[in-house]
Design a protein around this motif. Structure first.
Motif, PDB file in Angstrom:
ATOM      1  N   GLU A 117      44.091  52.452 -51.299  1.00  0.00           N
ATOM      2  CA  GLU A 117      43.179  51.885 -50.308  1.00  0.00           C
ATOM      3  C   GLU A 117      41.765  51.608 -50.802  1.00  0.00           C
ATOM      4  O   GLU A 117      40.981  50.996 -50.078  1.00  0.00           O
ATOM      5  CB  GLU A 117      43.081  52.840 -49.091  1.00  0.00           C
ATOM      6  CG  GLU A 117      44.405  53.345 -48.555  1.00  0.00           C
ATOM      7  CD  GLU A 117      45.204  52.279 -47.806  1.00  0.00           C
ATOM      8  OE1 GLU A 117      44.731  51.138 -47.689  1.00  0.00           O
ATOM      9  OE2 GLU A 117      46.313  52.600 -47.335  1.00  0.00           O
ATOM     10  N   TYR A 118      41.405  52.034 -52.020  1.00  0.00           N
ATOM     11  CA  TYR A 118      40.010  51.932 -52.439  1.00  0.00           C
ATOM     12  C   TYR A 118      39.465  50.514 -52.375  1.00  0.00           C
ATOM     13  O   TYR A 118      38.332  50.283 -51.955  1.00  0.00           O
ATOM     14  CB  TYR A 118      39.826  52.488 -53.858  1.00  0.00           C
ATOM     15  CG  TYR A 118      38.405  52.333 -54.370  1.00  0.00           C
ATOM     16  CD1 TYR A 118      37.346  52.914 -53.686  1.00  0.00           C
ATOM     17  CD2 TYR A 118      38.124  51.586 -55.516  1.00  0.00           C
ATOM     18  CE1 TYR A 118      36.046  52.770 -54.138  1.00  0.00           C
ATOM     19  CE2 TYR A 118      36.828  51.435 -55.970  1.00  0.00           C
ATOM     20  CZ  TYR A 118      35.788  52.030 -55.275  1.00  0.00           C
ATOM     21  OH  TYR A 118      34.496  51.880 -55.698  1.00  0.00           O
ATOM     22  N   SER A 119      40.268  49.521 -52.746  1.00  0.00           N
ATOM     23  CA  SER A 119      39.783  48.139 -52.772  1.00  0.00           C
ATOM     24  C   SER A 119      39.336  47.671 -51.387  1.00  0.00           C
ATOM     25  O   SER A 119      38.460  46.799 -51.267  1.00  0.00           O
ATOM     26  CB  SER A 119      40.856  47.200 -53.314  1.00  0.00           C
ATOM     27  OG  SER A 119      42.001  47.201 -52.484  1.00  0.00           O
ATOM     28  N   LYS A 120      39.877  48.277 -50.336  1.00  0.00           N
ATOM     29  CA  LYS A 120      39.505  47.878 -48.977  1.00  0.00           C
ATOM     30  C   LYS A 120      38.096  48.341 -48.608  1.00  0.00           C
ATOM     31  O   LYS A 120      37.529  47.864 -47.621  1.00  0.00           O
ATOM     32  CB  LYS A 120      40.518  48.428 -47.972  1.00  0.00           C
ATOM     33  CG  LYS A 120      41.907  47.838 -48.162  1.00  0.00           C
ATOM     34  CD  LYS A 120      42.945  48.507 -47.289  1.00  0.00           C
ATOM     35  CE  LYS A 120      44.336  47.947 -47.606  1.00  0.00           C
ATOM     36  NZ  LYS A 120      45.410  48.634 -46.857  1.00  0.00           N
ATOM     37  N   SER A 121      37.541  49.239 -49.405  1.00  0.00           N
ATOM     38  CA  SER A 121      36.186  49.708 -49.130  1.00  0.00           C
ATOM     39  C   SER A 121      35.125  48.726 -49.613  1.00  0.00           C
ATOM     40  O   SER A 121      33.990  48.761 -49.135  1.00  0.00           O
ATOM     41  CB  SER A 121      35.954  51.080 -49.783  1.00  0.00           C
ATOM     42  OG  SER A 121      35.863  50.971 -51.195  1.00  0.00           O
ATOM     43  N   TYR A 122      35.489  47.840 -50.554  1.00  0.00           N
ATOM     44  CA  TYR A 122      34.491  46.899 -51.069  1.00  0.00           C
ATOM     45  C   TYR A 122      34.887  45.431 -50.967  1.00  0.00           C
ATOM     46  O   TYR A 122      34.031  44.545 -51.144  1.00  0.00           O
ATOM     47  CB  TYR A 122      34.135  47.236 -52.524  1.00  0.00           C
ATOM     48  CG  TYR A 122      35.264  47.108 -53.519  1.00  0.00           C
ATOM     49  CD1 TYR A 122      35.599  45.884 -54.081  1.00  0.00           C
ATOM     50  CD2 TYR A 122      35.990  48.229 -53.926  1.00  0.00           C
ATOM     51  CE1 TYR A 122      36.633  45.774 -55.006  1.00  0.00           C
ATOM     52  CE2 TYR A 122      37.020  48.126 -54.841  1.00  0.00           C
ATOM     53  CZ  TYR A 122      37.334  46.898 -55.376  1.00  0.00           C
ATOM     54  OH  TYR A 122      38.360  46.791 -56.291  1.00  0.00           O
ATOM     55  N   LEU A 123      36.139  45.132 -50.685  1.00  0.00           N
ATOM     56  CA  LEU A 123      36.544  43.740 -50.508  1.00  0.00           C
ATOM     57  C   LEU A 123      36.238  43.300 -49.076  1.00  0.00           C
ATOM     58  O   LEU A 123      37.122  43.020 -48.268  1.00  0.00           O
ATOM     59  CB  LEU A 123      38.025  43.564 -50.833  1.00  0.00           C
ATOM     60  CG  LEU A 123      38.417  43.762 -52.301  1.00  0.00           C
ATOM     61  CD1 LEU A 123      39.915  43.586 -52.486  1.00  0.00           C
ATOM     62  CD2 LEU A 123      37.643  42.815 -53.214  1.00  0.00           C
ATOM     63  N   VAL A 183      29.841  43.685 -48.589  1.00  0.00           N
ATOM     64  CA  VAL A 183      29.777  44.460 -49.828  1.00  0.00           C
ATOM     65  C   VAL A 183      28.405  44.398 -50.486  1.00  0.00           C
ATOM     66  O   VAL A 183      27.906  45.410 -50.998  1.00  0.00           O
ATOM     67  CB  VAL A 183      30.880  44.016 -50.813  1.00  0.00           C
ATOM     68  CG1 VAL A 183      30.707  42.559 -51.221  1.00  0.00           C
ATOM     69  CG2 VAL A 183      30.918  44.928 -52.032  1.00  0.00           C
ATOM     70  N   ASP A 184      27.752  43.225 -50.489  1.00  0.00           N
ATOM     71  CA  ASP A 184      26.455  43.113 -51.162  1.00  0.00           C
ATOM     72  C   ASP A 184      25.397  43.949 -50.454  1.00  0.00           C
ATOM     73  O   ASP A 184      24.585  44.625 -51.108  1.00  0.00           O
ATOM     74  CB  ASP A 184      26.016  41.648 -51.221  1.00  0.00           C
ATOM     75  CG  ASP A 184      26.886  40.824 -52.157  1.00  0.00           C
ATOM     76  OD1 ASP A 184      27.410  41.390 -53.129  1.00  0.00           O
ATOM     77  OD2 ASP A 184      27.050  39.613 -51.903  1.00  0.00           O
ATOM     78  N   GLU A 185      25.402  43.911 -49.125  1.00  0.00           N
ATOM     79  CA  GLU A 185      24.435  44.703 -48.370  1.00  0.00           C
ATOM     80  C   GLU A 185      24.702  46.193 -48.532  1.00  0.00           C
ATOM     81  O   GLU A 185      23.774  46.997 -48.700  1.00  0.00           O
ATOM     82  CB  GLU A 185      24.483  44.313 -46.889  1.00  0.00           C
ATOM     83  CG  GLU A 185      23.326  44.850 -46.062  1.00  0.00           C
ATOM     84  CD  GLU A 185      21.982  44.306 -46.501  1.00  0.00           C
ATOM     85  OE1 GLU A 185      20.995  45.079 -46.427  1.00  0.00           O
ATOM     86  OE2 GLU A 185      21.909  43.134 -46.928  1.00  0.00           O
TER      87      GLU A 185
END
Length: 226
Positions: A134-140, A144-146
């Protein structure tokens, strides 16, 4: 190392949560059972309502700690990276040989996680599966930039920097130390995922571990014989 870790608190960016879950029994139960529930049903199907039923608490009480499940995922993944960082620091602190230190670091950051009884309310083995899946769902996300500006990913970035520094200690002329370091951390998650779900797409299995592959990759890239 376990004795040292038991005296440490995992520090997470306080912008991620509304109330520190480590400050109460309810908060710790939220963390403990959210890890188990996400592992069981997946992040997409996970809701605070379902979690509330399991922990015997109102959904509104969970919202006093996190304003949504995205922030909860950020907390869990940040906790995992910080825990790995402690493992890395303590395991390499007394190693003077740069190549040996890098070898140990890669092992820690890419190996299959084993049970650690230091933090009784967190099962690191289950948490590692959550991070892998699930990690990718935290930044995709569109935010994400903010969120990056607010330091939500600072622990992960700090871990990449630690590995970067070890890489240039071994070979200061290598041109891509940041790329190699981030490839190891991100690639380890991917290889573990492939090993569990797409076995024909990886050479890793019960005998060959992702750590074997990444040590081969890194030391060949650095042109270092071990």
């Amino acid at each position: 190392m376990k004795h040292l870790l038991s005296n440490l608190k995992i520090d997470i960016n306080d912008k991620i949560y509304l109330k520190d879950p480590e400050s109460s029994d309810l908060g710790k139960r939220i963390i403990e059972h959210s890890i188990k529930l996400i592992d069981e049903i997946g992040f997409d199907s996970f809701t605070f309502k379902k979690l509330g039923v399991i922990i015997g608490s109102n959904e509104s009480s969970i919202y006093r700690y996190f304003d949504g499940k995205h922030k909860l995922l950020l907390y869990l993944t940040s906790w995992y990276w910080a825990w790995l960082e402690y493992q890395l620091v303590f395991s390499t602190a007394n190693l003077s040989n740069s190549a040996e230190k890098l070898d140990k670091a890669i092992d820690i950051l890419t190996r299959t996680i084993e049970a650690d009884s230091t933090f009784v309310h967190i099962d690191e083995v289950i948490l590692s599966r959550v991070v892998i899946n699930e990690y990718s769902k935290s930044y995709l996300t569109k935010e994400v930039d903010e969120e990056n500006k607010d330091g939500y990913f600072s622990i992960y970035k700090r871990l990449v920097t630690r590995l970067h520094d070890m890489i240039i200690e071994v070979n200061g002329n290598y041109k891509f130390p940041h790329s190699l370091a981030s490839t190891v951390l991100e690639g380890a998650l991917h290889q573990h995922f492939l090993k569990d779900h797409f076995k024909s797409l990886t050479d890793c299995d019960n005998t060959v571990q992702p750590s074997d592959y990444f040590k081969h990759l890194v030391f060949n890239a650095l042109d270092i014989n071990k």
